[in-house]
Design an enzyme around this catalytic site. Structure first.
Site, PDB file in Angstrom:
ATOM      1  N   ARG A  51       0.838  -1.213   0.000  1.00 14.13           N
ATOM      2  CA  ARG A  51       0.000   0.000   0.000  1.00 14.13           C
ATOM      3  C   ARG A  51       0.870   1.259   0.000  1.00 14.13           C
ATOM      4  NH1 ARG A  51      -3.714   2.522   4.532  1.00 14.13           N
ATOM      5  NH2 ARG A  51      -5.153   3.737   3.238  1.00 14.13           N
ATOM      6  N   HIS A  55       0.561   4.494  -2.472  1.00  7.70           N
ATOM      7  CA  HIS A  55       0.358   5.858  -1.960  1.00  7.70           C
ATOM      8  C   HIS A  55       1.533   6.755  -2.327  1.00  7.70           C
ATOM      9  CE1 HIS A  55      -3.165   5.423   1.038  1.00  7.70           C
ATOM     10  NE2 HIS A  55      -3.262   4.531   0.085  1.00  7.70           N
ATOM     11  N   ASP A  56       2.709   6.183  -2.464  1.00  5.04           N
ATOM     12  CA  ASP A  56       3.847   6.990  -2.913  1.00  5.04           C
ATOM     13  C   ASP A  56       3.657   7.382  -4.382  1.00  5.04           C
ATOM     14  OD1 ASP A  56       6.290   8.275  -2.942  1.00  5.04           O
ATOM     15  OD2 ASP A  56       7.402   6.460  -3.482  1.00  5.04           O
ATOM     16  N   VAL A  59       0.884  10.084  -5.556  1.00  6.61           N
ATOM     17  CA  VAL A  59       1.011  11.484  -5.145  1.00  6.61           C
ATOM     18  C   VAL A  59       2.340  12.001  -5.706  1.00  6.61           C
ATOM     19  CG1 VAL A  59       0.962  13.070  -3.203  1.00  6.61           C
ATOM     20  CG2 VAL A  59      -0.277  10.907  -3.074  1.00  6.61           C
ATOM     21  N   ASP A  63       8.305   8.753  -5.645  1.00  6.99           N
ATOM     22  CA  ASP A  63       9.479   9.574  -5.316  1.00  6.99           C
ATOM     23  C   ASP A  63       9.731   9.625  -3.810  1.00  6.99           C
ATOM     24  OD1 ASP A  63       7.374  11.076  -4.426  1.00  6.99           O
ATOM     25  OD2 ASP A  63       8.047  12.954  -5.339  1.00  6.99           O
ATOM     26  N   SER A  65       8.124  10.750  -1.553  1.00  8.82           N
ATOM     27  CA  SER A  65       7.656  11.969  -0.860  1.00  8.82           C
ATOM     28  C   SER A  65       6.769  11.594   0.323  1.00  8.82           C
ATOM     29  CB  SER A  65       6.905  12.892  -1.827  1.00  8.82           C
ATOM     30  OG  SER A  65       5.915  12.170  -2.515  1.00  8.82           O
ATOM     31  N   GLU A  78       2.972  14.863   3.299  1.00 11.56           N
ATOM     32  CA  GLU A  78       2.020  13.852   2.794  1.00 11.56           C
ATOM     33  C   GLU A  78       1.575  12.868   3.866  1.00 11.56           C
ATOM     34  OE1 GLU A  78       3.285  11.534  -0.697  1.00 11.56           O
ATOM     35  OE2 GLU A  78       3.899  13.458  -1.547  1.00 11.56           O
ATOM     36  N   ASN A  84      -3.310   8.912   4.448  1.00 13.67           N
ATOM     37  CA  ASN A  84      -2.095   8.202   4.864  1.00 13.67           C
ATOM     38  C   ASN A  84      -2.059   7.888   6.356  1.00 13.67           C
ATOM     39  OD1 ASN A  84      -0.956   8.002   2.326  1.00 13.67           O
ATOM     40  ND2 ASN A  84      -0.020  10.036   2.433  1.00 13.67           N
ATOM     41  N   PRO A 152      -7.477   8.111  -4.516  1.00 12.77           N
ATOM     42  CA  PRO A 152      -8.924   7.888  -4.583  1.00 12.77           C
ATOM     43  C   PRO A 152      -9.478   7.492  -3.213  1.00 12.77           C
ATOM     44  CG  PRO A 152      -7.718   6.159  -5.787  1.00 12.77           C
ATOM     45  CD  PRO A 152      -6.712   7.170  -5.336  1.00 12.77           C
ATOM     46  N   THR A 183      -5.971  -8.338  -2.005  1.00 14.16           N
ATOM     47  CA  THR A 183      -5.924  -9.735  -1.529  1.00 14.16           C
ATOM     48  C   THR A 183      -5.178  -9.783  -0.194  1.00 14.16           C
ATOM     49  OG1 THR A 183      -5.180 -11.980  -2.068  1.00 14.16           O
ATOM     50  CG2 THR A 183      -3.794 -10.226  -2.853  1.00 14.16           C
ATOM     51  N   ASP A 227      -9.749  -9.881   2.053  1.00 16.64           N
ATOM     52  CA  ASP A 227      -9.960 -11.242   1.573  1.00 16.64           C
ATOM     53  C   ASP A 227     -10.073 -12.140   2.789  1.00 16.64           C
ATOM     54  OD1 ASP A 227      -9.940 -13.743   0.516  1.00 16.64           O
ATOM     55  OD2 ASP A 227      -8.016 -13.568  -0.520  1.00 16.64           O
TER      56      ASP A 227
HETATM   57  C1  HEM Z   1      -8.492   1.662  -6.541  1.00 18.98           C
HETATM   58  C2  HEM Z   1      -8.428   2.542  -5.593  1.00 18.98           C
HETATM   59  C3  HEM Z   1      -8.087   2.212  -4.175  1.00 18.98           C
HETATM   60  C4  HEM Z   1      -8.728   2.646  -3.075  1.00 18.98           C
HETATM   61  C5  HEM Z   1      -9.927   3.573  -3.044  1.00 18.98           C
HETATM   62  C6  HEM Z   1      -8.082   2.059  -1.937  1.00 18.98           C
HETATM   63  C7  HEM Z   1      -8.437   2.293  -0.636  1.00 18.98           C
HETATM   64  C8  HEM Z   1      -7.939   1.598   0.460  1.00 18.98           C
HETATM   65  C9  HEM Z   1      -8.391   1.756   1.810  1.00 18.98           C
HETATM   66  C10 HEM Z   1      -9.465   2.726   2.271  1.00 18.98           C
HETATM   67  C11 HEM Z   1      -7.714   0.871   2.561  1.00 18.98           C
HETATM   68  C12 HEM Z   1      -7.904   0.623   4.063  1.00 18.98           C
HETATM   69  C13 HEM Z   1      -7.282   1.720   4.886  1.00 18.98           C
HETATM   70  C14 HEM Z   1      -7.610   1.540   6.337  1.00 18.98           C
HETATM   71  O1  HEM Z   1      -8.805   1.540   6.665  1.00 18.98           O
HETATM   72  O2  HEM Z   1      -6.680   1.404   7.140  1.00 18.98           O
HETATM   73  C15 HEM Z   1      -6.804   0.175   1.707  1.00 18.98           C
HETATM   74  C16 HEM Z   1      -5.943  -0.790   2.118  1.00 18.98           C
HETATM   75  C17 HEM Z   1      -5.012  -1.378   1.293  1.00 18.98           C
HETATM   76  N1  HEM Z   1      -4.742  -1.031  -0.012  1.00 18.98           N
HETATM   77 FE1  HEM Z   1      -5.919   0.059  -1.197  1.00 18.98          FE
HETATM   78  N2  HEM Z   1      -7.060   1.276  -2.358  1.00 18.98           N
HETATM   79  C18 HEM Z   1      -7.001   1.332  -3.735  1.00 18.98           C
HETATM   80  C19 HEM Z   1      -6.073   0.744  -4.537  1.00 18.98           C
HETATM   81  C20 HEM Z   1      -4.954   0.077  -4.075  1.00 18.98           C
HETATM   82  C21 HEM Z   1      -3.813  -0.273  -4.876  1.00 18.98           C
HETATM   83  C22 HEM Z   1      -3.634   0.109  -6.340  1.00 18.98           C
HETATM   84  C23 HEM Z   1      -2.950  -0.944  -4.059  1.00 18.98           C
HETATM   85  C24 HEM Z   1      -1.594  -1.504  -4.359  1.00 18.98           C
HETATM   86  C25 HEM Z   1      -1.130  -1.759  -5.564  1.00 18.98           C
HETATM   87  C26 HEM Z   1      -3.582  -1.044  -2.759  1.00 18.98           C
HETATM   88  C27 HEM Z   1      -3.091  -1.726  -1.676  1.00 18.98           C
HETATM   89  C28 HEM Z   1      -3.707  -1.811  -0.457  1.00 18.98           C
HETATM   90  C29 HEM Z   1      -3.325  -2.744   0.586  1.00 18.98           C
HETATM   91  C30 HEM Z   1      -2.277  -3.834   0.476  1.00 18.98           C
HETATM   92  C31 HEM Z   1      -4.134  -2.452   1.689  1.00 18.98           C
HETATM   93  C32 HEM Z   1      -4.098  -3.123   3.070  1.00 18.98           C
HETATM   94  C33 HEM Z   1      -3.170  -2.313   3.950  1.00 18.98           C
HETATM   95  C34 HEM Z   1      -2.938  -2.901   5.318  1.00 18.98           C
HETATM   96  O3  HEM Z   1      -3.593  -3.867   5.717  1.00 18.98           O
HETATM   97  O4  HEM Z   1      -2.074  -2.351   6.016  1.00 18.98           O
HETATM   98  N3  HEM Z   1      -4.774  -0.369  -2.800  1.00 18.98           N
HETATM   99  N4  HEM Z   1      -6.951   0.642   0.427  1.00 18.98           N
END
Ligand code: HEM
Length: 309
Positions: A51, A55-56, A59, A63, A65, A78, A84, A152, A183, A227
């Site tokens: 993640r 996020h890097d 934004v 880089d 940031s 950031e 974040n 997003p 996943t 998942d």
């Molecule tokens: C498509 C738009 C996306 C949105 C709106 C989104 C949003 C979120 C949100 C809200 C969380 C949970 C944050 C929390 O409640 O602590 C999350 C977790 C996560 N996101 Fe996304 N995400 C997106 C795409 C991605 C992408 C592209 C990746 C990586 C390539 C990613 C990887 C992850 C991972 C691995 C977690 C779990 C983090 C953890 O358990 O520490 N996400 N995401």
């Protein structure tokens, strides 16, 4: 033309598989060791690192940031931006940077370390691995307001997601493949509060979420695994996320949104049916996302600070 001018100024260096071959040949192994070490005592590390890379990259560019601390001069970096707030395991990047600096000081960028750590997080969780072009530069600008504007929201619907990805040269196929990162890991209740009341949610799923996140919930750490078909501590990188989506158990509005458009729905079906297709497209999309970089940056000596303020 612009590219040629920048090349003439020595400003552009393409990412390359050979980038540290002479200057720091053991860099990749040092990062892998740091990720492995952290994973051995903390099962939440892979999700956090994957993640962090997203996020890097979204934004400004990939880089690093996102790693800069706020200072008295540049407040609200950031990292302090709302999207974040739940990033974690940044200590893994600090450890990797320390190891790499002891091998070859001031050579390997923090942005490359994040990208490598994300790649390793996937492969060490049972997912695919890939050769990663390196040579990213670290940025000097880091603003909380950029994080809120560029990432997003979990409540985003298809058009907003499409637009956020298109703005970075990424397609709706990239959107679906990269969302497969869900996943791994989990979301806090606050990220899917809007979903719990949705009439579209499967009743049994809504009930489970309500139990995990009751209305009077005071546990800020409470949440739900994206998942939930695999136990949290054994989370593996697979195509389970897409099967969850198909069975009406997409956690965020943005996850569910992938089923609302025929094109993305077709990719969800493809990846749910074939882990090989998912892995192949995930790697291609990760390479596209992680190639976003502004070559005008620096190689930071410490990932949390600019080289000079
Ligand atoms: C498509 C738009 C996306 C949105 C709106 C989104 C949003 C979120 C949100 C809200 C969380 C949970 C944050 C929390 O409640 O602590 C999350 C977790 C996560 N996101 Fe996304 N995400 C997106 C795409 C991605 C992408 C592209 C990746 C990586 C390539 C990613 C990887 C992850 C991972 C691995 C977690 C779990 C983090 C953890 O358990 O520490 N996400 N995401």
């Amino acid at each position: 033309m612009l590219l040629l001018v920048l090349l003439a100024l020595g400003g552009v260096e393409a990412l390359s598989l050979e980038h540290y071959r002479q200057s720091c040949p053991k860099a990749e192994a040092a990062v892998t060791a740091a990720v492995k070490q952290a994973m051995s005592s903390d099962h939440t590390v892979p999700a956090a690192l994957l993640r962090l890379h997203f996020h890097d990259c979204f934004v400004r560019s990939c880089d690093a940031s996102v790693l800069l601390d706020s200072t008295s001069k540049s407040k609200a970096s950031e990292k302090d931006g709302a999207p974040n707030a739940s990033l974690h395991a940044l200590y893994v990047i600090d450890n990797a940077k320390r190891a790499v600096e002891s091998l070859c000081p001031a050579v390997v960028s923090c942005a490359d370390i994040i990208a490598l750590a994300a790649r390793d997080a996937v492969s060490l969780s049972g997912g695919p691995s890939w050769a990663l072009p390196l040579g990213r530069k670290d940025g000097r600008v880091s603003l909380a307001s950029d994080a809120a504007a560029s990432l997003p929201a979990p409540t985003a619907r298809f058009e907003q997601l499409k637009q956020a990805f298109n703005a970075r040269g990424l397609s709706v196929k990239d959107l679906v493949a990269l969302s497969g990162a869900h996943t791994l890991g989990s979301a806090h209740c606050s990220s899917f509060q809007d979903r719990i009341a949705s009439p579209a949610l499967r009743p049994s799923f809504a009930k489970a979420l309500r139990r995990a996140c009751p209305a009077n919930n005071t546990d800020a750490a409470a949440g739900w695994a994206f998942d939930s078909s695999t136990p949290k501590a054994k989370a593996s990188f697979d195509n389970g996320y897409f099967r969850m989506l198909q069975s009406g158990r997409g956690l965020l509005t943005s996850d569910e949104a992938l089923l609302t458009h025929p094109k993305t729905r077709a990719f969800v079906a493809l990846y749910a049916a074939s882990q090989d297709e998912f892995f192949r497209d995930f790697v291609a999309s990760m390479l596209r996302m992680s190639a976003l970089n502004d070559p005008a940056g620096e190689v930071r000596a410490h990932c949390r600070r600019r080289n000079s303020s």
